[in-house]
Design an enzyme around this catalytic site. Structure first.
Site, mmCIF file in Angstrom:
data_model
loop_
_atom_site.group_PDB
_atom_site.id
_atom_site.type_symbol
_atom_site.label_atom_id
_atom_site.label_comp_id
_atom_site.label_asym_id
_atom_site.label_seq_id
_atom_site.Cartn_x
_atom_site.Cartn_y
_atom_site.Cartn_z
ATOM 1 N N GLU A 58 0.667 -1.286 -0.029
ATOM 2 C CA GLU A 58 0.118 -0.200 -0.153
ATOM 3 C C GLU A 58 0.809 1.117 -0.145
ATOM 4 O OE1 GLU A 58 -2.143 -3.279 2.624
ATOM 5 O OE2 GLU A 58 -0.142 -2.542 2.256
ATOM 6 N N ASP A 146 7.827 -9.694 8.712
ATOM 7 C CA ASP A 146 6.903 -8.607 8.173
ATOM 8 C C ASP A 146 5.996 -8.016 9.162
ATOM 9 O OD1 ASP A 146 6.381 -6.945 5.923
ATOM 10 O OD2 ASP A 146 4.485 -7.977 5.990
#
Length: 154
Positions: A58, A146
């Site tokens: 994003e 992550d």
């Protein structure tokens, strides 16, 4: 096109971005930003490729969009439910609608978005779900890196 057909159409482009990242050895998360029925930016997770912990799909998409006076007429399509960093950026920029490919492998921050007036649509797209599940199985340490510290682990 119906809303469902429109969502599938743009999610297919976000999925191509996710596949690109996967093929590059990165996390398979892709995004496209749409305004007035047109893609204005694309992005994919490049944390591994660029060594940048903030290079989520994003965020890469927002960077590709560049400076804009407003985002309130845009819809963000993302293959995976947004993490808190990406959800915060969505709210900060005033994006009014987020379409999520899947939220099974990572139950991101849909409630956070909804509580701040963002419309959220979860597609439960099988291709998005399968690609992320395959990645998590193949590279669990990279996936853990992550989402480190996240309260939304799958």
């Amino acid at each position: 096109m119906t809303d469902a057909a429109t969502h599938r159409y743009f999610m297919a482009d976000a999925f191509k971005e996710a596949q690109k990242s996967y093929d590059e050895g990165g996390l398979p998360i892709g995004a496209v930003l749409v305004e007035d029925g047109h893609i204005i930016a694309r992005g994919h997770n490049q944390r591994v490729q660029n060594g940048d912990p903030t290079a989520h799909g994003e965020m890469d998409c927002f960077r590709a969009a560049g400076r804009r006076p407003r985002y309130d007429k845009t819809t963000l399509y993302t293959t995976l439910s947004p993490c808190m960093m990406c959800a915060g950026t969505i709210v900060q920029f005033g994006v009014k609608h987020v379409v999520i490919g899947e939220a099974k492998n990572f139950g991101g921050n849909e409630s956070f978005l909804k509580d701040r007036g963002v419309a959220v649509t979860v597609l439960d797209d099988p291709a998005c779900t399968e690609l992320m599940a395959r990645f998590i199985k193949e590279k669990p340490a990279l996936w853990d890196e992550d989402i480190a510290g996240s309260d939304s682990r799958a």
